[in-house]
Design an enzyme around this catalytic site. Structure first.
Site, PDB file in Angstrom:
ATOM      1  N   THR A  72      41.883  46.532  41.310  1.00  6.74           N
ATOM      2  CA  THR A  72      41.314  47.688  40.352  1.00  6.74           C
ATOM      3  C   THR A  72      40.006  47.900  40.850  1.00  6.74           C
ATOM      4  O   THR A  72      39.176  47.384  41.453  1.00  6.74           O
ATOM      5  CB  THR A  72      40.963  46.591  39.066  1.00  6.74           C
ATOM      6  OG1 THR A  72      42.066  45.992  38.525  1.00  6.74           O
ATOM      7  CG2 THR A  72      40.318  47.620  38.188  1.00  6.74           C
ATOM      8  N   ARG A 117      53.499  45.563  30.236  1.00  6.75           N
ATOM      9  CA  ARG A 117      52.158  44.565  30.133  1.00  6.75           C
ATOM     10  C   ARG A 117      50.999  45.487  30.279  1.00  6.75           C
ATOM     11  O   ARG A 117      51.123  46.445  31.025  1.00  6.75           O
ATOM     12  CB  ARG A 117      52.255  43.715  31.438  1.00  6.75           C
ATOM     13  CG  ARG A 117      51.022  42.847  31.452  1.00  6.75           C
ATOM     14  CD  ARG A 117      50.166  43.423  32.661  1.00  6.75           C
ATOM     15  NE  ARG A 117      49.436  42.258  33.163  1.00  6.75           N
ATOM     16  CZ  ARG A 117      48.217  42.751  33.804  1.00  6.75           C
ATOM     17  NH1 ARG A 117      47.964  44.032  34.429  1.00  6.75           N
ATOM     18  NH2 ARG A 117      47.244  41.602  34.342  1.00  6.75           N
ATOM     19  N   VAL A 118      49.917  45.322  29.697  1.00  6.00           N
ATOM     20  CA  VAL A 118      48.602  45.798  29.772  1.00  6.00           C
ATOM     21  C   VAL A 118      47.555  44.793  30.423  1.00  6.00           C
ATOM     22  O   VAL A 118      47.574  43.703  29.694  1.00  6.00           O
ATOM     23  CB  VAL A 118      48.044  46.477  28.633  1.00  6.00           C
ATOM     24  CG1 VAL A 118      46.626  46.901  28.406  1.00  6.00           C
ATOM     25  CG2 VAL A 118      48.875  47.671  28.328  1.00  6.00           C
ATOM     26  N   GLY A 119      46.758  45.143  31.244  1.00  4.14           N
ATOM     27  CA  GLY A 119      45.854  44.136  31.754  1.00  4.14           C
ATOM     28  C   GLY A 119      44.427  44.423  30.955  1.00  4.14           C
ATOM     29  O   GLY A 119      44.450  44.984  30.186  1.00  4.14           O
ATOM     30  N   ASP A 120      43.526  43.789  31.624  1.00  4.55           N
ATOM     31  CA  ASP A 120      42.016  44.030  31.228  1.00  4.55           C
ATOM     32  C   ASP A 120      41.499  45.177  31.322  1.00  4.55           C
ATOM     33  O   ASP A 120      40.709  45.553  30.363  1.00  4.55           O
ATOM     34  CB  ASP A 120      41.322  42.837  31.846  1.00  4.55           C
ATOM     35  CG  ASP A 120      41.064  43.042  33.383  1.00  4.55           C
ATOM     36  OD1 ASP A 120      42.124  43.130  34.063  1.00  4.55           O
ATOM     37  OD2 ASP A 120      39.764  43.047  33.853  1.00  4.55           O
ATOM     38  N   THR A 159      37.823  42.538  37.887  1.00  5.31           N
ATOM     39  CA  THR A 159      38.717  42.770  38.789  1.00  5.31           C
ATOM     40  C   THR A 159      39.507  41.433  38.813  1.00  5.31           C
ATOM     41  O   THR A 159      39.027  40.626  38.549  1.00  5.31           O
ATOM     42  CB  THR A 159      38.562  43.318  40.258  1.00  5.31           C
ATOM     43  OG1 THR A 159      39.684  43.520  40.933  1.00  5.31           O
ATOM     44  CG2 THR A 159      37.460  42.520  41.117  1.00  5.31           C
ATOM     45  N   GLY A 160      40.912  41.319  39.180  1.00  4.62           N
ATOM     46  CA  GLY A 160      41.366  40.287  39.272  1.00  4.62           C
ATOM     47  C   GLY A 160      42.393  40.079  38.127  1.00  4.62           C
ATOM     48  O   GLY A 160      42.848  40.855  37.424  1.00  4.62           O
ATOM     49  N   GLY A 166      43.979  39.762  35.040  1.00  4.89           N
ATOM     50  CA  GLY A 166      43.309  40.580  33.826  1.00  4.89           C
ATOM     51  C   GLY A 166      43.448  39.667  32.720  1.00  4.89           C
ATOM     52  O   GLY A 166      42.809  39.762  31.799  1.00  4.89           O
TER      53      GLY A 166
HETATM   54  N1  GLY Z   1      42.850  43.621  36.635  1.00 11.40           N
HETATM   55  C1  GLY Z   1      43.743  44.325  36.526  1.00 11.40           C
HETATM   56  C2  GLY Z   1      44.813  43.793  35.809  1.00 11.40           C
HETATM   57  O1  GLY Z   1      44.884  42.646  35.649  1.00 11.40           O
HETATM   58  O2  GLY Z   1      45.799  44.595  35.524  1.00 11.40           O
END
Ligand code: GLY
Length: 323
Positions: free
Chosen positions: A182, A210-213, A233-234, A236
């Site tokens: 990210t 799916r939705v991340g952070d 980053t990482g 989520g």
């Molecule tokens: N940090 C990005 C995700 O997990 O989608």
């Protein structure tokens, strides 16, 4: 706050978190001039563009939007915008958000066919009374705002997806360092105003939907113009569970340096996420005084730092000393 109450607040926080010494803004050195930080080596190109925008009279909000657009527009980057790695069903779905010095924010999640989700997020912030649009609604809004529908899956990512699908079937994605880069950016202009942005195609081979952070205000990004900003980053899920970026900013509000704040939240995530050794999570942070911080679970996280005309990639310190 009177000094005794402030002392008690900081002491109480310190005893809860195990950190005993804090750096307050009053004691910290003020770093002059514009500062831009962004995640990973790709941040170098984003920073260059962001700085150019500032130099040409753009606002700090323009700077964080146009900076990360460079990476969204790069079909060879596998984790952001066009060319981003698809989900388990072969769809490229993008997440992004943006936040400005007036505490305004905009976000899009699970957006398909539009290569610049961060710019759509800005339109949500500026042209609607909402903060977040998702999926079909976000796409409809983007098209109404004049964004062009495009094929985001490139020949290369399609081939890589087919190969990976054979390898992992429908299992959840491997939680590793390559699966997450990210781009998050925090910038402060010459007047000391802060803005931030965050954009991603998310975890490769994620479940459809799916939705991340990254589009979640307070998780992937948080900015408070009185205090500072942070981006993540990482993996989520671990960042969302701990409201990562908001917590980094909150610790800075209570006197931690950006470095201390990033370290403390990475440690908190490691304490609470059972399988923490197998994931990567990293934060970058910039405070109002211009101090920066970065820290990650695993070795290998880098960030780009632009200040005083110099732009360089720097390694972040990490909890685990191996990658
Ligand atoms: N940090 C990005 C995700 O997990 O989608």
């Amino acid at each position: 706050m009177n000094s005794r109450r402030r002392f008690l607040t900081l002491s109480a926080l310190g005893s809860l978190t195990g950190i005993g010494s804090h750096q307050t803004f009053g004691q910290s050195k003020h770093v002059k001039g514009p500062i831009i930080i962004s995640t990973w080596k790709t941040g170098l190109r984003a920073n260059d563009r962001a700085y150019e925008v500032l130099q040409n009279g753009g606002s700090v909000l323009d700077c964080v939007e146009k900076g990360v657009n460079v990476i969204e527009n790069d079909p060879n980057n596998r984790t952001v915008g066009i060319g981003g790695f698809p989900d388990v069903e072969g769809n490229v779905t993008l997440d992004a958000c943006i936040m400005d010095q007036r505490q305004r924010c905009g976000s899009v999640a699970f957006l398909q066919h539009i290569k610049n989700p961060v710019s759509v997020a800005r339109k949500v912030m500026e042209n609607t009374k909402h903060v977040m649009l998702v999926g079909e609604g976000a796409l409809k809004f983007a098209l109404e705002q004049g964004f062009k529908k495009e094929m985001l899956l490139t020949e290369e990512t399609l081939a890589a997806w087919k190969k990976r699908k054979v390898e992992v079937g429908k299992k959840l994605p491997e939680i590793n360092i390559e699966n997450h880069d990210t781009i998050g950016m925090i910038a402060r202009d010459a007047d000391g105003n802060l803005s931030g942005s965050c954009t991603t195609s998310g975890a490769g081979m994620k479940l459809h939907g799916r939705v991340g952070d990254s589009p979640i205000i307070g998780a992937g990004l948080y900015v408070d113009n009185d205090i500072g900003g942070a981006a993540a980053t990482g993996w989520g899920e671990a960042v969302i569970e701990n409201a990562g970026s908001a917590m980094v900013v909150e610790l800075m509000r209570h006197g931690r340096s950006p470095q201390e704040a990033c370290e403390e939240i990475v440690k908190r995530i490691a304490n609470k996420f059972e399988d923490w050794r197998s994931i990567q999570v990293g934060f970058i942070a910039l405070n109002k005084a211009g101090q920066i911080g970065a820290f990650s679970i695993r070795k290998g996280f880098t960030y780009a730092h632009h200040h005083g005309g110099a732009n360089s990639e720097k390694p972040a310190d990490s909890l685990l000393k191996e990658g």
